[in-house]
Design a protein around this motif. Structure first.
Motif, mmCIF file in Angstrom:
data_model
loop_
_atom_site.group_PDB
_atom_site.id
_atom_site.type_symbol
_atom_site.label_atom_id
_atom_site.label_comp_id
_atom_site.label_asym_id
_atom_site.label_seq_id
_atom_site.Cartn_x
_atom_site.Cartn_y
_atom_site.Cartn_z
ATOM 1 N N GLY A 1 30.740 33.096 43.619
ATOM 2 C CA GLY A 1 31.339 34.309 43.942
ATOM 3 C C GLY A 1 29.512 34.968 44.340
ATOM 4 N N LYS A 2 28.937 35.203 43.031
ATOM 5 C CA LYS A 2 28.181 36.434 42.988
ATOM 6 C C LYS A 2 27.367 34.946 43.800
ATOM 7 C CE LYS A 2 28.940 37.260 37.894
ATOM 8 N NZ LYS A 2 28.053 37.790 36.519
ATOM 9 N N SER A 3 26.499 33.900 43.737
ATOM 10 C CA SER A 3 26.194 33.329 44.528
ATOM 11 C C SER A 3 26.057 33.576 46.019
ATOM 12 C CB SER A 3 26.111 31.647 43.994
ATOM 13 O OG SER A 3 25.861 31.872 42.837
ATOM 14 N N TYR A 4 27.559 32.935 46.157
ATOM 15 C CA TYR A 4 27.562 33.432 47.686
ATOM 16 C C TYR A 4 27.048 34.938 48.589
ATOM 17 C CZ TYR A 4 30.495 34.134 51.816
ATOM 18 O OH TYR A 4 30.659 34.662 53.371
ATOM 19 N N LEU A 5 27.597 35.124 47.504
ATOM 20 C CA LEU A 5 27.019 37.295 48.050
ATOM 21 C C LEU A 5 25.629 36.761 48.062
ATOM 22 C CD1 LEU A 5 29.619 39.418 46.486
ATOM 23 C CD2 LEU A 5 29.403 38.338 47.824
ATOM 24 N N LYS A 6 24.556 37.053 47.633
ATOM 25 C CA LYS A 6 23.672 36.660 47.539
ATOM 26 C C LYS A 6 23.053 35.904 48.477
ATOM 27 C CE LYS A 6 19.333 35.554 44.091
ATOM 28 N NZ LYS A 6 19.061 35.299 42.732
ATOM 29 N N GLU A 7 22.900 34.468 48.450
ATOM 30 C CA GLU A 7 22.875 33.626 49.308
ATOM 31 C C GLU A 7 22.810 33.959 50.589
ATOM 32 O OE1 GLU A 7 24.896 30.323 51.705
ATOM 33 O OE2 GLU A 7 25.606 29.709 49.499
ATOM 34 N N LYS A 8 23.890 34.782 51.106
ATOM 35 C CA LYS A 8 24.519 35.381 52.412
ATOM 36 C C LYS A 8 24.182 37.164 52.092
ATOM 37 C CE LYS A 8 27.034 31.984 53.796
ATOM 38 N NZ LYS A 8 26.307 31.446 54.654
ATOM 39 N N GLY A 9 23.376 37.137 51.559
ATOM 40 C CA GLY A 9 22.272 39.134 51.924
ATOM 41 C C GLY A 9 23.790 39.652 51.795
ATOM 42 N N PHE A 10 24.751 40.115 51.215
ATOM 43 C CA PHE A 10 25.875 40.939 51.144
ATOM 44 C C PHE A 10 25.627 41.678 49.646
ATOM 45 C CE2 PHE A 10 28.421 37.794 53.312
ATOM 46 C CZ PHE A 10 28.134 38.158 54.469
ATOM 47 N N THR A 11 25.999 43.017 50.358
ATOM 48 C CA THR A 11 25.417 44.270 48.835
ATOM 49 C C THR A 11 26.949 44.626 48.858
ATOM 50 O OG1 THR A 11 25.214 45.515 50.811
ATOM 51 C CG2 THR A 11 23.616 44.558 49.964
ATOM 52 N N VAL A 12 28.183 44.539 49.162
ATOM 53 C CA VAL A 12 29.277 44.592 48.469
ATOM 54 C C VAL A 12 29.144 45.233 46.880
ATOM 55 C CG1 VAL A 12 30.384 44.526 50.625
ATOM 56 C CG2 VAL A 12 30.906 42.740 48.675
ATOM 57 N N PRO A 13 30.116 45.951 46.186
ATOM 58 C CA PRO A 13 30.404 45.827 44.657
ATOM 59 C C PRO A 13 31.165 44.751 44.365
ATOM 60 C CG PRO A 13 30.567 47.718 45.708
ATOM 61 C CD PRO A 13 30.675 46.570 46.794
ATOM 62 N N PHE A 14 30.558 43.861 43.119
ATOM 63 C CA PHE A 14 31.320 42.487 42.794
ATOM 64 C C PHE A 14 32.021 42.846 41.731
ATOM 65 C CE2 PHE A 14 31.704 38.851 40.221
ATOM 66 C CZ PHE A 14 32.228 37.426 41.271
ATOM 67 N N TRP A 15 33.588 42.547 41.934
ATOM 68 C CA TRP A 15 34.479 43.100 40.665
ATOM 69 C C TRP A 15 35.183 41.394 40.733
ATOM 70 C CZ3 TRP A 15 34.388 47.676 38.097
ATOM 71 C CH2 TRP A 15 33.545 49.291 38.972
ATOM 72 N N VAL A 16 35.699 42.022 38.929
ATOM 73 C CA VAL A 16 37.273 40.228 39.165
ATOM 74 C C VAL A 16 37.517 41.694 38.188
ATOM 75 C CG1 VAL A 16 35.437 38.279 38.747
ATOM 76 C CG2 VAL A 16 35.709 40.068 36.884
ATOM 77 N N PRO A 17 39.269 40.702 37.900
ATOM 78 C CA PRO A 17 39.985 40.965 37.647
ATOM 79 C C PRO A 17 39.669 41.387 35.648
ATOM 80 C CG PRO A 17 40.667 39.899 38.890
ATOM 81 C CD PRO A 17 39.157 39.638 39.220
ATOM 82 N N ALA A 18 40.102 42.035 35.628
ATOM 83 C CA ALA A 18 39.931 42.150 33.697
ATOM 84 C C ALA A 18 41.518 42.360 33.122
ATOM 85 C CB ALA A 18 39.227 43.539 33.290
ATOM 86 N N GLY A 19 42.291 41.841 34.228
ATOM 87 C CA GLY A 19 44.163 41.425 33.517
ATOM 88 C C GLY A 19 44.279 41.500 34.359
ATOM 89 N N ASN A 20 45.839 41.235 34.818
ATOM 90 C CA ASN A 20 46.753 41.291 35.370
ATOM 91 C C ASN A 20 46.803 42.022 36.765
ATOM 92 O OD1 ASN A 20 47.856 38.874 33.803
ATOM 93 N ND2 ASN A 20 49.625 40.207 33.321
ATOM 94 N N ILE A 21 47.443 41.599 37.928
ATOM 95 C CA ILE A 21 47.004 42.060 39.407
ATOM 96 C C ILE A 21 48.960 41.981 39.966
ATOM 97 C CG2 ILE A 21 46.379 42.136 41.511
ATOM 98 C CD1 ILE A 21 44.292 39.825 40.518
ATOM 99 N N PRO A 22 48.609 43.491 39.793
ATOM 100 C CA PRO A 22 49.862 43.872 40.148
ATOM 101 C C PRO A 22 50.352 43.117 41.561
ATOM 102 C CG PRO A 22 48.756 46.075 39.935
ATOM 103 C CD PRO A 22 47.792 45.425 39.941
ATOM 104 N N ASP A 23 51.396 42.682 42.006
ATOM 105 C CA ASP A 23 51.844 42.065 42.708
ATOM 106 C C ASP A 23 52.057 42.724 43.831
ATOM 107 O OD1 ASP A 23 52.599 39.564 41.248
ATOM 108 O OD2 ASP A 23 54.455 39.899 40.706
ATOM 109 N N THR A 24 52.428 44.327 44.126
ATOM 110 C CA THR A 24 52.130 45.421 44.869
ATOM 111 C C THR A 24 50.991 45.187 45.306
ATOM 112 O OG1 THR A 24 51.525 47.186 43.858
ATOM 113 C CG2 THR A 24 54.713 46.952 43.855
ATOM 114 N N ILE A 25 50.100 44.891 44.690
ATOM 115 C CA ILE A 25 49.218 45.104 45.926
ATOM 116 C C ILE A 25 48.714 43.145 46.390
ATOM 117 C CG2 ILE A 25 48.177 47.448 45.385
ATOM 118 C CD1 ILE A 25 46.244 45.373 43.275
ATOM 119 N N TYR A 26 48.873 42.137 45.859
ATOM 120 C CA TYR A 26 48.290 40.850 45.441
ATOM 121 C C TYR A 26 49.350 39.997 45.092
ATOM 122 C CZ TYR A 26 45.442 36.341 45.115
ATOM 123 O OH TYR A 26 44.680 35.566 45.590
#
Length: 200
Positions: free
Chosen positions: A132-157
């Motif tokens: 994912g980091k490589s993709y952002l760098k390759e395309k020149g995207f500057t959005v913040p890069f986050w990864v889950p640090a635990g379980n994701i609630p079903d209500t949002i994903y």
């Protein structure tokens, strides 16, 4: 060989379309480009709903325990972002619809990145975050890069990529969109502006 030349002259458009179809099938960026053309029409877009509508559809979710980590190792809890509009986008580098909508996510981010009342959580779900980091760098995207640090609630994903969620300043879900969309439209900016004007 002569028969092939004759066939190609008579069926040039079919041959060209066949080649283009094969390219779209095998090339992620070609797929993303084609999907982006469809998304730019706006027919796939969802809009931010009225607060009263969402109360009936999606109750205010408890985000306690939904934590994210950025590239620096900083961990945040989604429930700590009350009083802010939160734009959440779940994506992966291998996902053609994610690639198709990412330029519009970047445009949205560029427009609002200096506004202290909005937070962007672009959450990468690659098995290997380095992809994912490589993709952002390759395309020149500057959005913040986050990864889950635990379980994701079903209500949002719940497993569909891409998925985009917008929370208002009260932490209520005002947009929950599965699939490709274009977030660089003036109509969407106006909806975000309305959420930013919201008084607590």
């Amino acid at each position: 060989m002569e028969n092939l030349k004759v066939w190609l002259r008579k069926n040039a458009s079919t041959a060209i379309l066949t080649v283009l179809f094969i390219i779209v099938l095998v090339n992620k960026d070609a797929k993303a480009w084609l999907m982006r053309q469809v998304a730019s029409t706006g027919i796939l877009n969802s809009s931010i709903s009225d607060s009263n509508e969402t109360k009936n559809i999606l109750a205010k979710a408890s985000y306690a325990g939904f934590t994210l980590k950025n590239e620096d190792g900083t961990v945040i809890n989604l429930s700590d972002l009350q009083n802010k509009v939160v734009f959440i986008n779940f994506w992966a580098s291998w996902c053609p619809p994610c690639r198709a909508e990412f330029p519009s996510v970047q445009e949205l981010y560029a427009r609002y990145k200096n506004n202290p009342d909005i937070v962007f959580l672009t959450i990468n779900l690659d098995d290997n975050p380095e992809l994912g980091k490589s993709y952002l760098k390759e395309k020149g995207f500057t959005v913040p890069f986050w990864v889950p640090a635990g379980n994701i609630p079903d209500t949002i994903y719940n497993g569909s990529l891409p998925t985009t969620v917008v929370l208002d300043k009260n932490g209520e879900i005002r947009l929950h969109h599965k699939g490709l969309a274009d977030y660089s439209k003036d109509s969407f900016y106006k909806q975000i502006d309305e959420l930013l004007k919201q008084k607590l």
